[in-house]
Design a protein around this motif. Sequence first.
Motif, short mmCIF file in Angstrom:
data_model
loop_
_atom_site.label_atom_id
_atom_site.label_comp_id
_atom_site.label_asym_id
_atom_site.label_seq_id
_atom_site.Cartn_x
_atom_site.Cartn_y
_atom_site.Cartn_z
N PRO A 1 19.09 17.38 11.37
CA PRO A 1 17.74 17.93 11.21
C PRO A 1 17.45 18.34 9.77
N PHE A 2 16.17 18.24 9.40
CA PHE A 2 15.65 18.70 8.11
C PHE A 2 16.26 17.95 6.93
N CYS A 3 16.58 16.67 7.15
CA CYS A 3 17.04 15.82 6.06
C CYS A 3 15.91 15.66 5.03
N THR A 4 14.67 15.55 5.54
CA THR A 4 13.50 15.46 4.67
C THR A 4 13.00 16.87 4.39
N ILE A 5 12.89 17.24 3.13
CA ILE A 5 12.41 18.58 2.78
C ILE A 5 11.05 18.46 2.09
N ASP A 6 11.02 17.82 0.93
CA ASP A 6 9.74 17.58 0.28
C ASP A 6 9.06 16.39 0.95
N PRO A 7 7.74 16.36 0.96
CA PRO A 7 7.07 15.22 1.60
C PRO A 7 7.36 13.93 0.83
N ASN A 8 7.58 12.86 1.57
CA ASN A 8 7.76 11.55 0.98
C ASN A 8 6.42 10.81 1.03
N VAL A 9 6.06 10.17 -0.06
CA VAL A 9 4.79 9.46 -0.13
C VAL A 9 5.06 8.02 -0.53
N GLY A 10 4.48 7.08 0.19
CA GLY A 10 4.64 5.67 -0.13
C GLY A 10 3.32 4.93 0.00
N ILE A 11 3.08 4.00 -0.92
CA ILE A 11 1.87 3.18 -0.90
C ILE A 11 2.24 1.79 -0.40
N VAL A 12 1.51 1.30 0.58
CA VAL A 12 1.81 0.01 1.21
C VAL A 12 0.60 -0.91 1.08
N GLN A 13 0.85 -2.17 0.73
CA GLN A 13 -0.22 -3.16 0.70
C GLN A 13 -0.58 -3.56 2.13
N VAL A 14 -1.86 -3.69 2.38
CA VAL A 14 -2.34 -4.09 3.70
C VAL A 14 -2.23 -5.62 3.82
N PRO A 15 -1.43 -6.10 4.75
CA PRO A 15 -1.32 -7.56 4.91
C PRO A 15 -2.68 -8.15 5.31
N ASP A 16 -3.10 -9.20 4.61
CA ASP A 16 -4.39 -9.82 4.91
C ASP A 16 -4.31 -11.31 4.56
N TYR A 17 -4.16 -12.14 5.59
CA TYR A 17 -4.01 -13.58 5.38
C TYR A 17 -5.23 -14.16 4.66
N ARG A 18 -6.40 -13.53 4.83
CA ARG A 18 -7.62 -14.04 4.20
C ARG A 18 -7.52 -13.96 2.68
N LEU A 19 -6.93 -12.88 2.21
CA LEU A 19 -6.76 -12.72 0.76
C LEU A 19 -5.78 -13.76 0.22
N ASP A 20 -4.75 -14.06 1.01
CA ASP A 20 -3.77 -15.09 0.61
C ASP A 20 -4.46 -16.44 0.44
N LYS A 21 -5.33 -16.79 1.40
CA LYS A 21 -6.02 -18.07 1.35
C LYS A 21 -6.99 -18.13 0.16
N LEU A 22 -7.65 -17.00 -0.14
CA LEU A 22 -8.56 -16.97 -1.29
C LEU A 22 -7.77 -17.12 -2.59
N ALA A 23 -6.57 -16.55 -2.61
CA ALA A 23 -5.72 -16.69 -3.80
C ALA A 23 -5.32 -18.15 -4.01
#
Length: 364
Positions: free
Chosen positions: A31-53
């Motif tokens: 328990p309580f391995c996480t003390i400070d908040p962890n923050v992560g930014i994730v790209q939203v998968p979107d096949y439409r953007l892949d096709k436009l690229a």
Amino acid sequence: MKLGIIGLPNVGKSTLFNALTGAGAPSANYPFCTIDPNVGIVQVPDYRLDKLAEMYHPELYTPATVEFVDIAGLVRGASKGEGLGNKFLSHIRDVDAVVHVLRCFEDGDIIHVDGSVDPSRDLETINLELIYSDIEQLERRIERTQKLLKGDKTLQESIDVYNKLLAVMNEGKTARSCDLTDDERAILEDLNLLTLKPIIYVANVSEDEAAGVSEDNEMYKVIKAAAEEEGAEVITVCAGIEAEIAELDPEEKEVFLADLGIEESGLDRLIKASYALLGYISYLTAGPKEVRAWTIVNGTRAPQAAGKIHSDFERGFIRAEVVAYDALMECGSMTVAKERGLVRSEGKEYVMQDGDVVLFRFNV
């Protein structure tokens, strides 16, 4: 979009966070391995953007993003300072929605803070701590507003709303369960009440159920019933499998998922569920310099959507040149789409649609 991940210690919360974000947050079996908040930014998968690229070969590729905030596991009494204190709850007061992770499998090698796995009890524990924390927020606001009431009688309406909600929460019910008008919600908005936020329940299942939860999984049934009762959504994820997926490149990931009989990763399903929950859609901009996805609320009109790019776009909005993504793909190029009359000129009243590929015209 910003999502806060909550749950008891050792339910797979930080393992899931790591898998989703690749952020390398601590996730040990205590328990309580996480003390400070962890923050992560994730790209939203979107096949439409892949096709436009593929169509434009742009210099920049910019998908929409989701910010995940993982706070320490909560325990009974957290709102009063038990465990590592109520301060953890402050880290998620500004999120758009809450992701509540609940463990739905037995494993004698993984410690459970209450000695056994019981999603019904775990769900009640977390909900009560969030309710207690919100009650404290409400009571402080009522006290402060009553002092100001002598000089401003218009504040009585706010006090009435606070008391209405307080009565519901004192019965052990979440703010989400209270029947509120849009005006009442507006009064409560700046309080950032945790139990008023939209919620998604994540049932963390065993590897054996990664491709589909068994009808005999009573733990999952408890969570599903609770979610249905409050109109929330529940998705199943195997945090362990997601951690493995996170280590693979895109091609390996596709083969791995196919071998397991899994159509989409947990990240993809969680993001889709979050967009639907919050009423978000994406419109797209595309050209040789950049292809990009922009997140807006469903129902947003063209000038306000343009304002997401830059305030000048909204201020000097003239028109939006719009083509549906599917129509563009069918034509193979913007030139052909224009020749076929599929690129429309839309004005200020146009309501943006999911997948619109748009060029804004403006003048300032």
